[in-house]
Enzyme design. Structure first.
Site, PDB file in Angstrom:
ATOM      1  N   LYS A  13       0.825  -1.214   0.000  1.00 50.49           N
ATOM      2  CA  LYS A  13       0.000   0.000   0.000  1.00 50.49           C
ATOM      3  C   LYS A  13       0.862   1.269   0.000  1.00 50.49           C
ATOM      4  CE  LYS A  13      -2.273  -1.065   3.731  1.00 50.49           C
ATOM      5  NZ  LYS A  13      -1.669  -2.373   4.060  1.00 50.49           N
ATOM      6  N   ARG A  88      -9.501   1.308   8.836  1.00 52.26           N
ATOM      7  CA  ARG A  88      -9.227  -0.113   9.054  1.00 52.26           C
ATOM      8  C   ARG A  88     -10.405  -0.830   9.695  1.00 52.26           C
ATOM      9  NH1 ARG A  88      -2.885  -1.024  10.517  1.00 52.26           N
ATOM     10  NH2 ARG A  88      -2.104  -0.031   8.636  1.00 52.26           N
ATOM     11  N   ARG A 127      11.615  -6.509   4.055  1.00 51.28           N
ATOM     12  CA  ARG A 127      11.624  -5.058   4.289  1.00 51.28           C
ATOM     13  C   ARG A 127      12.475  -4.734   5.514  1.00 51.28           C
ATOM     14  NH1 ARG A 127       5.855  -2.412   4.830  1.00 51.28           N
ATOM     15  NH2 ARG A 127       5.802  -3.588   6.758  1.00 51.28           N
ATOM     16  N   ARG A 139      11.126  -0.982  11.361  1.00 49.66           N
ATOM     17  CA  ARG A 139       9.832  -0.755  11.983  1.00 49.66           C
ATOM     18  C   ARG A 139       9.609  -1.778  13.096  1.00 49.66           C
ATOM     19  NH1 ARG A 139       5.350   0.128   7.327  1.00 49.66           N
ATOM     20  NH2 ARG A 139       4.165  -0.870   8.989  1.00 49.66           N
ATOM     21  N   ARG A 150      -1.143  -8.558  13.430  1.00 48.17           N
ATOM     22  CA  ARG A 150      -1.707  -7.609  12.465  1.00 48.17           C
ATOM     23  C   ARG A 150      -2.613  -8.307  11.455  1.00 48.17           C
ATOM     24  NH1 ARG A 150       3.259  -4.851   9.983  1.00 48.17           N
ATOM     25  NH2 ARG A 150       1.772  -3.435   9.005  1.00 48.17           N
TER      26      ARG A 150
END
Length: 193
Positions: A13, A88, A127, A139, A150
């Site tokens: 995204k 969300r 990532r 992160r 998540r």
């Protein structure tokens, strides 16, 4: 042009929002980035969100909605925006609808980036490894445990948005397993511009 990007964590995204932002000259509004900035700045919202984000849980609606309302009222968002990571939940979507209606605005399109959840762990861990290799901060939610939380939260709270926006005729789904360029092209086509 007001656009919402939906998809599970690691679907791309953020990457796609950046590309669409450049193409259509409208700001990318990432709630994750806004909340992480608040955490880094040590703001009250940042302190409240920090522990929740570390666990991979969703930040409460009232906190996120307040951040979004403040941001979409800024002058650079007057001609539109791309919401990346918001809403969300159906409750947040309804709150967004209310805020837009007050200003006589509405969403143009809701785009879902579909990705097989089995692929997402590899993406998120890659990532994190790339950030570490480049000397960038990793992160806090880019871990296997946080991703699991998540994805569960996404399944329980975010997937109902697919029906919410589909029933309103706003939703277009795109295969997120294609190359980055092909996903971008499919999103642009879905926007109709």
């Amino acid at each position: 042009m007001r656009i919402v990007l939906l998809g599970p964590p690691g679907a791309g995204k953020g990457t796609q929002a950046e590309r669409l932002s450049e193409r259509f000259a409208i700001p990318q509004l990432s709630t994750g980035d806004m909340l992480r900035a608040a955490v880094a700045a040590g703001t009250p919202i940042g302190h409240k969100a920090d522990d929740i984000m570390k666990r991979g849980e969703l930040v409460p609606d009232d906190v996120v909605v307040a951040v979004i309302v403040e941001r979409i009222e800024q002058p650079d968002a007057a001609d539109g925006f791309i919401l990346d990571g918001f809403p969300r939940t159906v409750g947040r979507a309804e709150a967004l609808d209310g805020v837009l209606a007050i200003n006589a605005h509405e969403l143009h399109r809701v785009l879902e980036i579909k990705v097989d959840e089995k692929v997402l762990l590899d993406r998120v861990l890659r990532r994190a490894a790339e950030a570490k290799a480049n000397g960038l901060p990793v992160r806090k939610d880019d871990t296997q445990d946080a991703l699991s939380v998540r994805l569960t939260a996404y399944g329980d709270q975010t997937r109902p948005l697919i029906d919410y926006y589909s029933n309103r005729g706003l939703l277009t789904s795109v295969d997120g397993l294609q190359s980055i360029d092909l996903v971008t092209a499919a999103l642009v086509e879905a926007i109709g511009a």
